[in-house]
Design an enzyme around this catalytic site. Sequence first.
Site, PDB file in Angstrom:
ATOM      1  N   GLY B  27       0.840  -1.194   0.000  1.00  0.00           N
ATOM      2  CA  GLY B  27       0.000   0.000   0.000  1.00  0.00           C
ATOM      3  C   GLY B  27       0.871   1.239   0.000  1.00  0.00           C
ATOM      4  O   GLY B  27       1.870   1.297   0.725  1.00  0.00           O
ATOM      5  N   GLY B  29      -0.379   4.889  -0.081  1.00  0.00           N
ATOM      6  CA  GLY B  29      -1.162   6.128  -0.047  1.00  0.00           C
ATOM      7  C   GLY B  29      -0.393   7.200   0.706  1.00  0.00           C
ATOM      8  O   GLY B  29       0.832   7.276   0.613  1.00  0.00           O
ATOM      9  N   GLY B  32       1.986   5.453   3.303  1.00  0.00           N
ATOM     10  CA  GLY B  32       2.982   4.627   2.629  1.00  0.00           C
ATOM     11  C   GLY B  32       4.010   5.446   1.873  1.00  0.00           C
ATOM     12  O   GLY B  32       5.207   5.145   1.913  1.00  0.00           O
ATOM     13  N   SER B  33       3.561   6.505   1.189  1.00  0.00           N
ATOM     14  CA  SER B  33       4.521   7.275   0.407  1.00  0.00           C
ATOM     15  C   SER B  33       5.476   8.026   1.334  1.00  0.00           C
ATOM     16  O   SER B  33       6.652   8.207   1.013  1.00  0.00           O
ATOM     17  CB  SER B  33       3.809   8.231  -0.555  1.00  0.00           C
ATOM     18  OG  SER B  33       2.870   9.012   0.140  1.00  0.00           O
ATOM     19  N   ARG B  63      -2.148  -0.435  -8.810  1.00  0.00           N
ATOM     20  CA  ARG B  63      -1.842   0.012 -10.184  1.00  0.00           C
ATOM     21  C   ARG B  63      -0.464   0.664 -10.233  1.00  0.00           C
ATOM     22  O   ARG B  63      -0.343   1.879 -10.050  1.00  0.00           O
ATOM     23  CB  ARG B  63      -2.897   1.033 -10.635  1.00  0.00           C
ATOM     24  CG  ARG B  63      -4.333   0.507 -10.747  1.00  0.00           C
ATOM     25  CD  ARG B  63      -4.550  -0.245 -12.064  1.00  0.00           C
ATOM     26  NE  ARG B  63      -4.200   0.585 -13.209  1.00  0.00           N
ATOM     27  CZ  ARG B  63      -5.042   1.406 -13.855  1.00  0.00           C
ATOM     28  NH1 ARG B  63      -6.298   1.489 -13.470  1.00  0.00           N
ATOM     29  NH2 ARG B  63      -4.632   2.131 -14.882  1.00  0.00           N
ATOM     30  N   VAL B 146      -3.248   2.432  16.902  1.00  0.00           N
ATOM     31  CA  VAL B 146      -3.978   3.115  17.978  1.00  0.00           C
ATOM     32  C   VAL B 146      -3.455   4.532  18.153  1.00  0.00           C
ATOM     33  O   VAL B 146      -2.302   4.732  18.505  1.00  0.00           O
ATOM     34  CB  VAL B 146      -3.809   2.406  19.338  1.00  0.00           C
ATOM     35  CG1 VAL B 146      -4.911   2.844  20.289  1.00  0.00           C
ATOM     36  CG2 VAL B 146      -3.780   0.918  19.182  1.00  0.00           C
ATOM     37  N   ILE B 150       0.858   8.755  18.856  1.00  0.00           N
ATOM     38  CA  ILE B 150       0.969   8.752  20.317  1.00  0.00           C
ATOM     39  C   ILE B 150       1.449   7.380  20.770  1.00  0.00           C
ATOM     40  O   ILE B 150       0.794   6.377  20.492  1.00  0.00           O
ATOM     41  CB  ILE B 150      -0.383   9.058  20.994  1.00  0.00           C
ATOM     42  CG1 ILE B 150      -1.016  10.315  20.412  1.00  0.00           C
ATOM     43  CG2 ILE B 150      -0.200   9.190  22.494  1.00  0.00           C
ATOM     44  CD1 ILE B 150      -2.381  10.618  20.984  1.00  0.00           C
ATOM     45  N   ASP B 215     -14.509   3.025  14.442  1.00  0.00           N
ATOM     46  CA  ASP B 215     -13.062   3.253  14.522  1.00  0.00           C
ATOM     47  C   ASP B 215     -12.607   3.266  15.991  1.00  0.00           C
ATOM     48  O   ASP B 215     -11.636   2.597  16.360  1.00  0.00           O
ATOM     49  CB  ASP B 215     -12.736   4.599  13.843  1.00  0.00           C
ATOM     50  CG  ASP B 215     -11.292   5.014  14.018  1.00  0.00           C
ATOM     51  OD1 ASP B 215     -10.442   4.507  13.269  1.00  0.00           O
ATOM     52  OD2 ASP B 215     -11.008   5.841  14.913  1.00  0.00           O
ATOM     53  N   LYS B 219     -10.075   0.597  18.284  1.00  0.00           N
ATOM     54  CA  LYS B 219      -8.956   1.044  19.114  1.00  0.00           C
ATOM     55  C   LYS B 219      -9.175   0.649  20.575  1.00  0.00           C
ATOM     56  O   LYS B 219      -8.239   0.253  21.269  1.00  0.00           O
ATOM     57  CB  LYS B 219      -8.780   2.552  18.981  1.00  0.00           C
ATOM     58  CG  LYS B 219      -8.315   2.950  17.577  1.00  0.00           C
ATOM     59  CD  LYS B 219      -8.449   4.444  17.361  1.00  0.00           C
ATOM     60  CE  LYS B 219      -8.002   4.854  15.962  1.00  0.00           C
ATOM     61  NZ  LYS B 219      -8.364   6.251  15.658  1.00  0.00           N
TER      62      LYS B 219
END
Lengths: 447, 447
Positions: B27, B29, B32-33, B63, B146, B150, B215, B219
């Site tokens: 991945g 995004g 990741g970048s 892709r 999480v 932090i 979400d 956590k």
Amino acid sequence: MALSAELGRSGDPAEAEPTPVRVALLGCGTVGSEVARLLTEEAAEFTARAGAPVELAGIAVRRPDKHPELPADLLTSDVEGLIASDVDVVVELVGGIEPARSWLLTALRSGKSVVTANKALLADCSRELSEAADASGADLYYEAAVAGAIPLVRPLRESLAGDRITRVMGIVNGTTNYILSAMDSTGAGYVDTLEEASNLGYAEADPTADVDGYDAASKAAILASLAFHTRIAASDVYREGIGSVSAADVAAAKMIGRTVKLLAICERVVGPDGSESVSVRVHPVMIPRSHQLAGVGGAFNAVYVEADGAGELMFFGQGAGGAPTASAVLGDLVDVARNRAGGGRGPRESAHAGLGVRPMGETPTRYHISLQVADRPGVLAQVSQVFAKHDVSIAAVRQRDKHSTASLVVVTHAAPDAALRATVDDIGELDVVHEVVSVMRVEGEDS
Amino acid sequence: MALSAELGRSGDPAEAEPTPVRVALLGCGTVGSEVARLLTEEAAEFTARAGAPVELAGIAVRRPDKHPELPADLLTSDVEGLIASDVDVVVELVGGIEPARSWLLTALRSGKSVVTANKALLADCSRELSEAADASGADLYYEAAVAGAIPLVRPLRESLAGDRITRVMGIVNGTTNYILSAMDSTGAGYVDTLEEASNLGYAEADPTADVDGYDAASKAAILASLAFHTRIAASDVYREGIGSVSAADVAAAKMIGRTVKLLAICERVVGPDGSESVSVRVHPVMIPRSHQLAGVGGAFNAVYVEADGAGELMFFGQGAGGAPTASAVLGDLVDVARNRAGGGRGPRESAHAGLGVRPMGETPTRYHISLQVADRPGVLAQVSQVFAKHDVSIAAVRQRDKHSTASLVVVTHAAPDAALRATVDDIGELDVVHEVVSVMRVEGEDS
């Protein structure tokens, strides 16, 4: 050993028992007795958490006969003998440099891991200790040495190991924070407040280590070393205590929406040529009342961290006391025992960056200066000229009349600390300045 | 491998190079970048910190042709092939349960360590994943799952490993905290505030995972598992979102000196017979404005921990975003690489306590109830009777007249949540009650 630990963890009694991790406890005061109590009473829990039984093999105290509350067969006054016996981990709660240093070097050199709460020793001798640990493959853990139970060592050494920390700023001494909080709320002076703090048990009979900033400087050295991958000793830390903080300083801070705190400040300073150095200092600071650290009152500690990726982080909690310190020691002990049981080793120190320490005089700081001046035109011009002479730029000025004198409050932009000090000296010489009421460094932007 | 790492650290070029740690990135995004960029640009720094070169061996994206900014020779769409190649660590930033789960199980089973930011996966499949890691001796790290940057996983799993945690309570979702903070300061309703948050980019186009508490529940499951040495899945977490929080609720909280926050609450509950269980829940709560968590505004996260020894601790920082999350991922990656280079292994999960999960109905909570009632004598008596019928004890009552109706605000003592809900239902049926204006749980003592 990994296999036996694995089997132990599976809980099948038919399988081999994991080898116990044997612990030598040096010193048995408030923290030590709590450690001893929990290791004994919660033995099953520690075994489960560590993956192997954590056995108290011996407790070294000066006078074994003075500890009827402890099992007599564990007590000894022969520290060297206990360290030399078949123990795996040495927990040092004696404090001070010697003989703690020699004991721990002996332990580490013979491959025994060390857990210590000794901030003075860590600040002065971390190179020796970590080299000894590296040479033998032993672990050296010291979470309890900085800000008691607040987890700081692991976050700085591990969680932020992939980030670039730019600043660590914290309230790391509870006694001074109690005194300054009390001065802020009562308006009383330093001497009276210290006396009250002593009576209430918030200050030691000899409060020097706290009020003169030695304790905070040791912690600053440890924090800076971790944050900047550079060895910083306590002697590298610029240090001013709170003894010179007056009721006038506290009142002056209030006037500009600030409060006085004793801060440990560790900063990465980038010079004009892009070269990096480190500034590490402990001194009283006026911070905005809206700042995260301003609300930290009483005997609490808090450490604020800025990093390129993580942004702003803050860690808050009890920085001292028997139970919180014991919690930090036991957390380390479980980790060391896990490493023994699993056959691995915890992360070691990394001092690869080797940054230089910037002298205080060259460190950029900002000053608040409060003056009583003659109430006549041209005073501000004269005062401003002195700032200009030292190349110090003024951020804000506030003037107020009061009978025949006027008060003048100046907050500067950042300038080298030496230039700021020279400015204050020269201003005191001006005829139009009746009194330098308060001079203190400021941190944090006004909101 | 320990020896070569040691030599590498000494910096002598004549000595053997340590074996590089090869990383597969799944991945690419925002997070990741950032991870890819830092691993490439700061390669020397990562080598120094980890004790071995940390090499990006491949980046799997859907892709590859859509990523002209990345080195073409690293890009692949063949995830399985990349995992099966000679990589040592898999960094998963894809999210979701499948196929991430299968990929990571494959990696762990073949002894490859895993670093992941995937909270949903951790909350649902931590048992499978950690068993696979234990079986092969691989590391499983997930600090980024999480509260972003932090540090929480290491403090809970290691620093507090020798303590008994009684409660973890936190603001762990930035979107809902932004919305509730805005409602508190503007007095606006939920729908308008959510729309504004979306326009400003603080809420996703489909905000369900955030505003319905999914979400935060993931956590909470991870935090509770670590804190209580017990496996807690997301499905074990009682969950209410913020969709039902009204402007009236926020106003009612203000009236009693409180503010509304969406909290993840993980508590150790001790029954009358001394047996322990765990309550894990996510729901809106009124907390005192003086509470540590009340001042946490905007998109920040904060987690408050109570433990027997350590006392109160708080951790504060940015809970989301590319750079903070990348910081957490890279901290984990340095640790995993250190472990590889040093031949050890990080601490594994411990679920030995195996505590039961207390159903929400049996969990002790406290309610705030605000009513519009008929303005005539005897109303309080009737209302009080309903509380008494359900064995709910009242902590405070405030009555106020307004035209022909009166407002009545009740804050209860702790009682089983089911009894409190039944009380509210019955009160709504009373003829003298015109309207139930606001019902919400409260946490924290009034100061």
